[in-house]
Design a protein around this motif. Structure first.
Motif, PDB file in Angstrom:
ATOM      1  N   GLY A  97       0.924  -1.222   0.026  1.00  0.00           N
ATOM      2  CA  GLY A  97      -0.064   0.070   0.055  1.00  0.00           C
ATOM      3  C   GLY A  97       0.770   1.330   0.192  1.00  0.00           C
ATOM      4  O   GLY A  97       0.489   2.263   0.022  1.00  0.00           O
ATOM      5  N   ALA A  98       2.124   1.014  -0.206  1.00  0.00           N
ATOM      6  CA  ALA A  98       3.074   2.237  -0.049  1.00  0.00           C
ATOM      7  C   ALA A  98       2.990   3.125  -1.439  1.00  0.00           C
ATOM      8  O   ALA A  98       3.079   2.482  -2.535  1.00  0.00           O
ATOM      9  CB  ALA A  98       4.566   2.070   0.224  1.00  0.00           C
ATOM     10  N   VAL A  99       2.839   4.483  -1.209  1.00  0.00           N
ATOM     11  CA  VAL A  99       2.833   5.288  -2.485  1.00  0.00           C
ATOM     12  C   VAL A  99       4.309   5.591  -2.990  1.00  0.00           C
ATOM     13  O   VAL A  99       5.061   5.923  -2.335  1.00  0.00           O
ATOM     14  CB  VAL A  99       2.019   6.577  -2.054  1.00  0.00           C
ATOM     15  CG1 VAL A  99       2.198   7.650  -3.312  1.00  0.00           C
ATOM     16  CG2 VAL A  99       0.650   6.479  -1.590  1.00  0.00           C
ATOM     17  N   LEU A 100       4.249   5.133  -4.249  1.00  0.00           N
ATOM     18  CA  LEU A 100       6.026   5.229  -4.733  1.00  0.00           C
ATOM     19  C   LEU A 100       5.892   6.164  -5.690  1.00  0.00           C
ATOM     20  O   LEU A 100       7.216   6.601  -5.999  1.00  0.00           O
ATOM     21  CB  LEU A 100       5.862   3.559  -5.675  1.00  0.00           C
ATOM     22  CG  LEU A 100       5.969   2.314  -4.988  1.00  0.00           C
ATOM     23  CD1 LEU A 100       5.900   1.277  -6.068  1.00  0.00           C
ATOM     24  CD2 LEU A 100       6.618   2.320  -3.797  1.00  0.00           C
ATOM     25  N   GLY A 101       5.043   6.889  -5.983  1.00  0.00           N
ATOM     26  CA  GLY A 101       5.173   8.140  -7.035  1.00  0.00           C
ATOM     27  C   GLY A 101       3.801   8.267  -7.705  1.00  0.00           C
ATOM     28  O   GLY A 101       2.754   8.076  -7.379  1.00  0.00           O
ATOM     29  N   PHE A 102       4.024   8.753  -9.127  1.00  0.00           N
ATOM     30  CA  PHE A 102       2.742   9.252  -9.679  1.00  0.00           C
ATOM     31  C   PHE A 102       3.011   9.128 -11.238  1.00  0.00           C
ATOM     32  O   PHE A 102       4.073   9.337 -11.839  1.00  0.00           O
ATOM     33  CB  PHE A 102       2.399  10.658  -9.350  1.00  0.00           C
ATOM     34  CG  PHE A 102       2.274  10.903  -7.913  1.00  0.00           C
ATOM     35  CD1 PHE A 102       1.056  10.653  -7.306  1.00  0.00           C
ATOM     36  CD2 PHE A 102       3.328  11.412  -7.081  1.00  0.00           C
ATOM     37  CE1 PHE A 102       0.827  10.924  -5.727  1.00  0.00           C
ATOM     38  CE2 PHE A 102       3.270  11.450  -5.793  1.00  0.00           C
ATOM     39  CZ  PHE A 102       2.087  11.305  -5.325  1.00  0.00           C
ATOM     40  N   VAL A 103       1.911   8.787 -11.916  1.00  0.00           N
ATOM     41  CA  VAL A 103       2.180   8.716 -13.514  1.00  0.00           C
ATOM     42  C   VAL A 103       0.775   9.088 -13.940  1.00  0.00           C
ATOM     43  O   VAL A 103      -0.357   8.979 -13.396  1.00  0.00           O
ATOM     44  CB  VAL A 103       2.407   7.045 -13.768  1.00  0.00           C
ATOM     45  CG1 VAL A 103       1.394   6.123 -13.150  1.00  0.00           C
ATOM     46  CG2 VAL A 103       2.606   6.787 -15.037  1.00  0.00           C
ATOM     47  N   GLY A 104       0.897   9.582 -15.146  1.00  0.00           N
ATOM     48  CA  GLY A 104      -0.600   9.919 -15.651  1.00  0.00           C
ATOM     49  C   GLY A 104      -0.453  10.410 -16.980  1.00  0.00           C
ATOM     50  O   GLY A 104       0.454  10.757 -17.834  1.00  0.00           O
ATOM     51  N   LEU A 105      -1.536  10.974 -17.575  1.00  0.00           N
ATOM     52  CA  LEU A 105      -1.813  11.754 -19.084  1.00  0.00           C
ATOM     53  C   LEU A 105      -2.059  13.230 -18.722  1.00  0.00           C
ATOM     54  O   LEU A 105      -3.210  13.289 -18.079  1.00  0.00           O
ATOM     55  CB  LEU A 105      -2.814  10.983 -19.539  1.00  0.00           C
ATOM     56  CG  LEU A 105      -2.714   9.442 -19.763  1.00  0.00           C
ATOM     57  CD1 LEU A 105      -3.847   8.576 -20.220  1.00  0.00           C
ATOM     58  CD2 LEU A 105      -1.530   9.145 -20.575  1.00  0.00           C
TER      59      LEU A 105
END
Length: 195
Positions: A97-105
């Protein structure tokens, strides 16, 4: 859980507004990969987002950013879903459940095309998470969302980000690069598989 902050705009909504926010979050898809869950960004993700953008890791994103600038970037990543039908996901490690970062459009001010963007915490680098997450979002954007084009804008010295784009099969687009006043790499993600 109540989040206490000296910045009231970062505190989660309460009451009927919280219920409305939950309903809106449910409209954003969650993408699954073998190791990751790519879910809608939440207010509680801002601490991780801010930590990345306020560090030297943001140098290739016109940073580092102060807290207000990071907040403006955060809200822009989230608002894309409302304004354009696509936006950013939190990259969450499925088993912890750890937030590792962000990705998107994204389609930020000044962008010429939809951009596939990705950035991780320092501890998450070197495990292939960026490539795994970006591949899923690329397929979502070009496949399900039928975006007309998709690029990744990469600063020249950012070899790690360029390597991710290359692993995804993207190709440099010299013609698109020539349109920018500052040197930048434009990595074009291929449409052939989605035609």
């Amino acid at each position: 859980m109540t989040l206490h902050t000296t910045y009231p705009w970062e505190a989660p909504a309460t009451g009927p507004a919280a219920a409305q926010a939950t309903q809106m979050e449910m409209c954003v898809p969650t993408l699954e990969t073998p190791r990751l869950s790519l879910r809608p960004m939440r207010l509680t993700d801002f601490s991780t987002f801010h930590a990345i953008l306020s560090s030297d890791r943001a140098i290739y994103m016109e940073g580092p950013f102060d807290r207000d600038e990071a907040w403006a970037e955060f809200t822009q990543c989230v608002s894309g879903w409302m304004l354009r039908g696509v936006g950013y996901f939190a990259i969450v490690k499925a088993d912890t459940g750890a937030v590792l970062g962000f990705v998107g459009l994204g389609m930020e001010f000044g962008d010429q095309e939809h951009e596939l963007g990705y950035f991780l915490t320092e501890d998450a680098e070197g495990f292939g998470y960026a490539t795994e997450a970006a591949e899923a979002v690329r397929d979502f954007g070009l496949g399900q969302m039928e975006l007309p084009s998709l690029v990744s804008y990469v600063d020249l010295p950012n070899t790690q980000s360029a390597a991710v784009a290359e692993r995804l099969g993207a190709k440099r687009d010299a013609q698109a690069e020539a349109m920018f006043p500052e040197p930048v790499q434009v990595w074009r993600h291929q449409l052939e598989a989605y035609a």
